[in-house]
Motif scaffolding. Structure first.
Motif, PDB file in Angstrom:
ATOM      1  N   VAL A  11       0.853  -1.186   0.000  1.00 44.49           N
ATOM      2  CA  VAL A  11       0.000   0.000   0.000  1.00 44.49           C
ATOM      3  C   VAL A  11       0.886   1.232   0.000  1.00 44.49           C
ATOM      4  O   VAL A  11       2.028   1.194   0.500  1.00 44.49           O
ATOM      5  CB  VAL A  11      -0.940  -0.020   1.228  1.00 44.49           C
ATOM      6  N   GLN A  12       0.386   2.313  -0.558  1.00 45.28           N
ATOM      7  CA  GLN A  12       1.135   3.556  -0.546  1.00 45.28           C
ATOM      8  C   GLN A  12       1.001   4.243   0.816  1.00 45.28           C
ATOM      9  O   GLN A  12       0.036   4.033   1.549  1.00 45.28           O
ATOM     10  CB  GLN A  12       0.617   4.491  -1.635  1.00 45.28           C
ATOM     11  N   ALA A  13       1.978   5.061   1.123  1.00 42.61           N
ATOM     12  CA  ALA A  13       1.929   5.836   2.362  1.00 42.61           C
ATOM     13  C   ALA A  13       0.635   6.635   2.419  1.00 42.61           C
ATOM     14  O   ALA A  13       0.203   7.214   1.415  1.00 42.61           O
ATOM     15  CB  ALA A  13       3.132   6.763   2.450  1.00 42.61           C
ATOM     16  N   SER A  84      -3.612   5.626   7.762  1.00 46.62           N
ATOM     17  CA  SER A  84      -2.494   6.588   7.688  1.00 46.62           C
ATOM     18  C   SER A  84      -1.154   5.864   7.761  1.00 46.62           C
ATOM     19  O   SER A  84      -0.255   6.250   8.514  1.00 46.62           O
ATOM     20  CB  SER A  84      -2.602   7.615   8.819  1.00 46.62           C
ATOM     21  N   LEU A  85      -1.021   4.823   6.987  1.00 44.08           N
ATOM     22  CA  LEU A  85       0.184   4.002   7.041  1.00 44.08           C
ATOM     23  C   LEU A  85       1.417   4.779   6.601  1.00 44.08           C
ATOM     24  O   LEU A  85       1.344   5.645   5.706  1.00 44.08           O
ATOM     25  CB  LEU A  85       0.006   2.752   6.187  1.00 44.08           C
ATOM     26  N   LYS A  86       2.531   4.453   7.239  1.00 41.15           N
ATOM     27  CA  LYS A  86       3.811   5.097   6.972  1.00 41.15           C
ATOM     28  C   LYS A  86       4.805   4.043   6.507  1.00 41.15           C
ATOM     29  O   LYS A  86       4.667   2.858   6.843  1.00 41.15           O
ATOM     30  CB  LYS A  86       4.338   5.754   8.249  1.00 41.15           C
ATOM     31  N   PRO A  87       5.842   4.436   5.782  1.00 41.78           N
ATOM     32  CA  PRO A  87       6.861   3.459   5.371  1.00 41.78           C
ATOM     33  C   PRO A  87       7.457   2.707   6.561  1.00 41.78           C
ATOM     34  O   PRO A  87       7.795   1.523   6.430  1.00 41.78           O
ATOM     35  CB  PRO A  87       7.903   4.326   4.666  1.00 41.78           C
ATOM     36  N   GLU A  88       7.564   3.354   7.699  1.00 43.91           N
ATOM     37  CA  GLU A  88       8.128   2.688   8.879  1.00 43.91           C
ATOM     38  C   GLU A  88       7.193   1.644   9.477  1.00 43.91           C
ATOM     39  O   GLU A  88       7.587   0.919  10.402  1.00 43.91           O
ATOM     40  CB  GLU A  88       8.524   3.707   9.951  1.00 43.91           C
ATOM     41  N   ASP A  89       5.976   1.532   8.970  1.00 44.31           N
ATOM     42  CA  ASP A  89       5.071   0.451   9.385  1.00 44.31           C
ATOM     43  C   ASP A  89       5.347  -0.839   8.624  1.00 44.31           C
ATOM     44  O   ASP A  89       4.752  -1.882   8.936  1.00 44.31           O
ATOM     45  CB  ASP A  89       3.612   0.854   9.169  1.00 44.31           C
ATOM     46  N   THR A  90       6.220  -0.779   7.639  1.00 38.41           N
ATOM     47  CA  THR A  90       6.568  -1.964   6.867  1.00 38.41           C
ATOM     48  C   THR A  90       7.172  -3.033   7.777  1.00 38.41           C
ATOM     49  O   THR A  90       8.135  -2.787   8.493  1.00 38.41           O
ATOM     50  CB  THR A  90       7.558  -1.612   5.753  1.00 38.41           C
ATOM     51  N   THR A 112       3.728  -3.973   3.432  1.00 36.88           N
ATOM     52  CA  THR A 112       4.748  -3.124   2.841  1.00 36.88           C
ATOM     53  C   THR A 112       4.114  -1.790   2.469  1.00 36.88           C
ATOM     54  O   THR A 112       3.119  -1.766   1.743  1.00 36.88           O
ATOM     55  CB  THR A 112       5.360  -3.773   1.593  1.00 36.88           C
ATOM     56  N   VAL A 113       4.698  -0.720   2.985  1.00 29.38           N
ATOM     57  CA  VAL A 113       4.189   0.625   2.734  1.00 29.38           C
ATOM     58  C   VAL A 113       5.216   1.377   1.910  1.00 29.38           C
ATOM     59  O   VAL A 113       6.344   1.596   2.366  1.00 29.38           O
ATOM     60  CB  VAL A 113       3.891   1.378   4.041  1.00 29.38           C
ATOM     61  N   SER A 114       4.838   1.770   0.723  1.00 31.20           N
ATOM     62  CA  SER A 114       5.763   2.490  -0.161  1.00 31.20           C
ATOM     63  C   SER A 114       5.611   3.995   0.023  1.00 31.20           C
ATOM     64  O   SER A 114       4.527   4.498   0.306  1.00 31.20           O
ATOM     65  CB  SER A 114       5.484   2.110  -1.616  1.00 31.20           C
TER      66      SER A 114
END
Length: 115
Positions: A11-13, A84-90, A112-114
């Motif tokens: 998913v995207q950020a 509100s996903l962030k790349p650091e949630d990957t 995976t959050v891009s």
């Protein structure tokens, strides 16, 4: 107790995902159900938990206000709504069940959050 986690993906950020953890094999009324995650090269960390009986919840500071843990008694399933996903949630996300300590673990689902 057998736990089957699902719902991960790419998913995207800023996007959202909902993880599910289907439980079987034992009555969970006295259990806490938790979500943990492990990023590459890092230790597994606590994300959130919920009391199966009372529904009370607790969150890590890093996800508070963005993630929501819930349960469906009829389906014996715990959810983790992630907004509100962030790349650091990957990370690989794991669900776990605790009668007193987290003795039962699911197989993990990749998030995976891009950016």
């Amino acid at each position: 107790v057998q736990l089957q986690a699902s719902g991960g993906g790419l998913v995207q950020a800023g996007g959202s995902l909902r993880l599910s953890c289907a439980a079987s094999g034992r009555t969970l009324s006295r259990y806490f159900m938790g979500w943990f995650r492990q990023a590459p090269g890092k230790e597994r960390e606590f994300v959130a938990h919920i009391s199966w009986s009372s529904g009370s919840t607790y969150y890590a500071d890093s996800v508070k206000g963005r993630f929501t843990i819930s349960r469906d008694n009829a389906k014996n399933t715990v959810y983790l709504q992630m907004n509100s996903l962030k790349p650091e949630d990957t990370a690989t996300y794991y669900c776990a069940a605790s009668p007193s300590s987290y003795d039962y673990w699911g197989q993990g689902t990749q998030v995976t959050v891009s950016s």
